[in-house]
Scaffold this motif. Structure first.
Motif, PDB file in Angstrom:
ATOM      1  N   ILE A  36       0.862  -1.194   0.000  1.00  0.00           N
ATOM      2  CA  ILE A  36       0.000   0.000   0.000  1.00  0.00           C
ATOM      3  C   ILE A  36       0.889   1.232   0.000  1.00  0.00           C
ATOM      4  N   ASP A  37       0.331   2.347  -0.431  1.00  0.00           N
ATOM      5  CA  ASP A  37       1.081   3.608  -0.416  1.00  0.00           C
ATOM      6  C   ASP A  37       0.091   4.689   0.007  1.00  0.00           C
ATOM      7  N   THR A  38       0.127   5.062   1.272  1.00  0.00           N
ATOM      8  CA  THR A  38      -0.909   5.962   1.796  1.00  0.00           C
ATOM      9  C   THR A  38      -0.381   7.394   1.905  1.00  0.00           C
ATOM     10  N   ALA A  39      -1.313   8.320   2.111  1.00  0.00           N
ATOM     11  CA  ALA A  39      -0.956   9.740   2.165  1.00  0.00           C
ATOM     12  C   ALA A  39      -0.114  10.052   3.407  1.00  0.00           C
ATOM     13  N   ILE A  40       0.671  11.108   3.291  1.00  0.00           N
ATOM     14  CA  ILE A  40       1.498  11.543   4.430  1.00  0.00           C
ATOM     15  C   ILE A  40       0.654  12.341   5.417  1.00  0.00           C
ATOM     16  N   ILE A  41      -0.249  13.151   4.874  1.00  0.00           N
ATOM     17  CA  ILE A  41      -1.145  13.927   5.742  1.00  0.00           C
ATOM     18  C   ILE A  41      -2.488  13.207   5.803  1.00  0.00           C
ATOM     19  N   LEU A  42      -2.850  12.786   6.997  1.00  0.00           N
ATOM     20  CA  LEU A  42      -4.100  12.046   7.170  1.00  0.00           C
ATOM     21  C   LEU A  42      -5.091  12.926   7.949  1.00  0.00           C
ATOM     22  N   HIS A  43      -6.320  12.471   8.023  1.00  0.00           N
ATOM     23  CA  HIS A  43      -7.325  13.194   8.808  1.00  0.00           C
ATOM     24  C   HIS A  43      -6.810  13.320  10.247  1.00  0.00           C
ATOM     25  N   PRO A  44      -6.904  14.526  10.827  1.00  0.00           N
ATOM     26  CA  PRO A  44      -6.333  14.689  12.184  1.00  0.00           C
ATOM     27  C   PRO A  44      -6.933  13.738  13.222  1.00  0.00           C
ATOM     28  N   LYS A  45      -8.148  13.269  12.973  1.00  0.00           N
ATOM     29  CA  LYS A  45      -8.775  12.317  13.919  1.00  0.00           C
ATOM     30  C   LYS A  45      -7.955  11.027  14.038  1.00  0.00           C
ATOM     31  N   VAL A  46      -7.231  10.691  12.956  1.00  0.00           N
ATOM     32  CA  VAL A  46      -6.410   9.469  12.979  1.00  0.00           C
ATOM     33  C   VAL A  46      -5.457   9.521  14.164  1.00  0.00           C
ATOM     34  N   TRP A  47      -4.863  10.694  14.374  1.00  0.00           N
ATOM     35  CA  TRP A  47      -3.829  10.828  15.413  1.00  0.00           C
ATOM     36  C   TRP A  47      -4.434  10.965  16.800  1.00  0.00           C
ATOM     37  N   GLU A  48      -5.691  11.399  16.827  1.00  0.00           N
ATOM     38  CA  GLU A  48      -6.391  11.435  18.111  1.00  0.00           C
ATOM     39  C   GLU A  48      -6.708   9.987  18.507  1.00  0.00           C
ATOM     40  N   MET A  51       5.228  15.581  16.751  1.00  0.00           N
ATOM     41  CA  MET A  51       4.636  15.571  15.413  1.00  0.00           C
ATOM     42  C   MET A  51       4.741  16.967  14.792  1.00  0.00           C
ATOM     43  N   PHE A  52       5.133  17.021  13.533  1.00  0.00           N
ATOM     44  CA  PHE A  52       5.181  18.300  12.821  1.00  0.00           C
ATOM     45  C   PHE A  52       3.754  18.730  12.490  1.00  0.00           C
ATOM     46  N   GLU A  53       3.507  20.027  12.658  1.00  0.00           N
ATOM     47  CA  GLU A  53       2.159  20.528  12.376  1.00  0.00           C
ATOM     48  C   GLU A  53       2.176  21.379  11.122  1.00  0.00           C
ATOM     49  N   THR A  54       1.068  21.364  10.404  1.00  0.00           N
ATOM     50  CA  THR A  54       0.890  22.298   9.301  1.00  0.00           C
ATOM     51  C   THR A  54      -0.612  22.539   9.131  1.00  0.00           C
ATOM     52  N   TYR A  55      -0.967  23.356   8.143  1.00  0.00           N
ATOM     53  CA  TYR A  55      -2.388  23.663   7.945  1.00  0.00           C
ATOM     54  C   TYR A  55      -2.833  23.231   6.563  1.00  0.00           C
ATOM     55  N   LEU A  56      -4.038  22.742   6.516  1.00  0.00           N
ATOM     56  CA  LEU A  56      -4.594  22.318   5.236  1.00  0.00           C
ATOM     57  C   LEU A  56      -5.374  23.500   4.661  1.00  0.00           C
ATOM     58  N   GLY A  57      -5.010  23.920   3.475  1.00  0.00           N
ATOM     59  CA  GLY A  57      -5.725  25.043   2.862  1.00  0.00           C
ATOM     60  C   GLY A  57      -5.179  26.382   3.326  1.00  0.00           C
ATOM     61  N   PRO A  58      -5.816  27.468   2.883  1.00  0.00           N
ATOM     62  CA  PRO A  58      -5.237  28.807   3.099  1.00  0.00           C
ATOM     63  C   PRO A  58      -5.444  29.375   4.503  1.00  0.00           C
ATOM     64  N   VAL A  59      -6.343  28.815   5.288  1.00  0.00           N
ATOM     65  CA  VAL A  59      -6.622  29.420   6.600  1.00  0.00           C
ATOM     66  C   VAL A  59      -5.833  28.696   7.688  1.00  0.00           C
ATOM     67  N   GLN A  60      -5.065  29.469   8.460  1.00  0.00           N
ATOM     68  CA  GLN A  60      -4.220  28.840   9.473  1.00  0.00           C
ATOM     69  C   GLN A  60      -4.917  28.805  10.827  1.00  0.00           C
ATOM     70  N   GLY A  61      -6.065  28.215  10.897  1.00  0.00           N
ATOM     71  CA  GLY A  61      -6.804  28.129  12.161  1.00  0.00           C
ATOM     72  C   GLY A  61      -6.721  26.723  12.716  1.00  0.00           C
ATOM     73  N   SER A  62      -7.087  26.588  13.998  1.00  0.00           N
ATOM     74  CA  SER A  62      -6.959  25.272  14.640  1.00  0.00           C
ATOM     75  C   SER A  62      -7.838  24.221  13.952  1.00  0.00           C
ATOM     76  N   ASN A  76      -8.035  23.780  10.897  1.00  0.00           N
ATOM     77  CA  ASN A  76      -7.333  23.265   9.713  1.00  0.00           C
ATOM     78  C   ASN A  76      -5.991  22.620  10.049  1.00  0.00           C
ATOM     79  N   LEU A  77      -5.755  22.458  11.343  1.00  0.00           N
ATOM     80  CA  LEU A  77      -4.472  21.899  11.775  1.00  0.00           C
ATOM     81  C   LEU A  77      -4.371  20.418  11.383  1.00  0.00           C
ATOM     82  N   VAL A  78      -3.273  20.076  10.724  1.00  0.00           N
ATOM     83  CA  VAL A  78      -3.015  18.667  10.371  1.00  0.00           C
ATOM     84  C   VAL A  78      -1.560  18.347  10.716  1.00  0.00           C
TER      85      VAL A  78
END
Ligand code: ATP
Length: 439
Positions: free
Chosen positions: A62-74, A122-133, A135-137
């Motif tokens: 399998i080859d999965t995405a590097i950025i996953l839904h944040p719920k995965v990590w919760e 874990m390194f944090e970044t934001y998905l999309g243009p808005v840097q709000g909590s 959109n945190l991934v």
């Protein structure tokens, strides 16, 4: 020079590893892999793939995405538990991972240390243009979670039956507090991970089976068994998800260190993802009607650490020279990598720069390129060219000399024995194929 300095020098000199962003002064613990490094890395990955995936028809890639839904990590517990205890020196302000320093004082200036605080790696970044909590991934700190969340997709589409595995090779990211020892501890590295799903009552049996298979894999790469060992995690040391873990450790020049972890993760991951997602991730055996959450055995290996261990294991120096052609003014370096890991499989060398010898050599070179990574080299004395190949572990050097014009043969020199054989040009491919025995 100590061994690590010698290896750093070799890898830079020959284009295995470069300091990343070097023209801007470099970036701490960040490295780029050069032409030979990429070949070696690919060869390690291919060997892992062969032994873990190809030779196991019940293991699916399998080859999965590097950025996953944040719920995965919760759900996985990483948000709460993937932290290190960080201490800071009150005097020089250097920061350390608490469990890596033995002292209660700063190892650099003996200053007083702050009490430990939790630092999420874990390194944090934001998905999309808005840097709000909202959109945190996160960049994945392990490839395993991408596998668990695809458990159902894989077993249903592949009609898999327990026991079966899902394997993945890919980048992981950890904002490590302390780094060092060349490429041993990085913030961006590649993992080779297998999640092997089994009936709970068979977990111990498969844990032992994979321990053995993984240790054999290292031995096949030419590691001396005395330089490898299993180290079992104590109860206090076990990760929150683990029922049992052993590390495979290699005896690096600075001590025994982990290169791979093998864990019995129980049913923790599938259970927790079932709970958080609402999706039932139990396994339904269509033949027996049995339904249960399988246990999972996870061998998880770090590519760059194995790369470094291989260089430490296979680096040899001959102060007085190992060949008749040695100049003996400098020690000769020899990398005894097994042929299937060697970045270059053969070098074609005209004895001297003669137009006829060059033409024959080029023809052989072009023909061999269809099968293997091969180089052509006409620069410098033949002895020096042999040494250039020895220090990168090229198994065979093919020399075209004036006798070639008469007998249509070349001399093939073996890197380990240094024995030389005359081989007819039309027979070269056959000859090499017979030498390149798969393990
Ligand atoms: P360590 O205790 O050395 O930090 P770990 O126990 O956190 O390692 P695992 O989570 O078991 O490591 O990851 C599996 C493998 O991934 C390790 O055996 C190692 O080879 C590799 N790995 C983990 N962290 C790093 C890193 N920062 N740099 C390079 N490789 C790493």
């Amino acid at each position: 020079m100590n061994l690590i300095d010698k290896i750093v020098s070799l890898t830079k000199r020959r284009g295995f590893v470069f300091v990343s962003s070097e023209i801007y002064g470099g970036l701490q613990a960040s490295y780029d892999f050069g032409p030979l490094g990429v070949e070696l890395k690919n060869n390690i990955k291919s060997f892992w793939w062969k032994k873990v995936v190809t030779e196991h028809p019940e293991v699916y890639p399998i080859d999965t995405a590097i950025i996953l839904h944040p719920k995965v990590w919760e759900a996985s517990g990483h948000l709460a538990n993937f932290t290190d205890d960080l201490v800071e020196c009150k005097k020089c302000h250097q920061r350390f991972k608490k469990d890596e320093i033995n002292d209660t004082r700063c190892p650099v200036c003996s200053g007083e240390l702050t009490p430990p605080r939790k630092f999420r790696t874990m390194f944090e970044t934001y998905l999309g243009p808005v840097q709000g909590s909202e959109n945190l991934v996160y960049l994945r700190p392990e490839t395993a979670q991408g596998i668990f969340i695809n458990f159902k997709n894989v077993y249903q589409t592949q009609r898999a039956r327990i026991p079966f595995g899902i394997a993945q090779i890919g980048k992981s990211f950890r904002n490590e507090i302390t780094v060092g020892n060349f490429i041993f501890r990085l913030r961006e590295f590649e993992q080779m991970e297998l999640e092997y799903f089994v009936k709970p009552e068979q977990a111990d049996e498969f844990f032992e089976k994979w321990k053995k298979e993984r240790m054999d894999w290292y031995i096949k790469m030419g590691f001396d068994s005395k330089h490898l060992r299993f180290r079992e995690h104590s109860h206090e040391e076990l990760a929150h998800y683990s029922k049992a873990t052993v590390d495979i450790e290699y005896k690096f020049p600075w001590g025994w260190k982990e290169i791979e972890g093998i864990a019995n993760r129980g049913d923790f991951d599938l259970k927790t993802h079932s709970k958080f997602s609402g999706e039932d991730l139990s396994f339904l055996d269509s033949q027996t009607g049995e339904k249960y959450i399988p246990y999972v055995i996870e061998p998880s290996a770090g590519l760059e650490r194995i790369f470094l261990a291989l260089l430490c294991e296979h680096y040899h120096e001959f102060p007085k020279g190992r060949s008749k052609q040695s100049s003996k003014s400098q020690p000769e370096v020899f990398l005894s990598l097994p042929w299937f890991l060697s970045p270059v499989k053969a070098a074609v060398l005209p004895l001297v720069k003669d137009a006829k010898l060059i033409k024959i050599s080029q023809d052989i070179f072009k023909d061999l390129l269809k099968c293997w990574v091969v180089v052509y080299d006409e620069k410098g004395s033949i002895g020096r060219r042999y040494r250039r190949q020895d220090e990168i572990g090229t198994p065979y050097c093919l020399t075209v000399d004036f006798d070639t014009l008469k007998d249509n043969s070349v001399t093939i020199r073996d890197y380990k024995t240094m024995e030389q054989e005359r081989v007819k040009i039309p027979e070269i491919k056959n000859y090499l194929e017979k030498k390149f025995i798969l393990v």
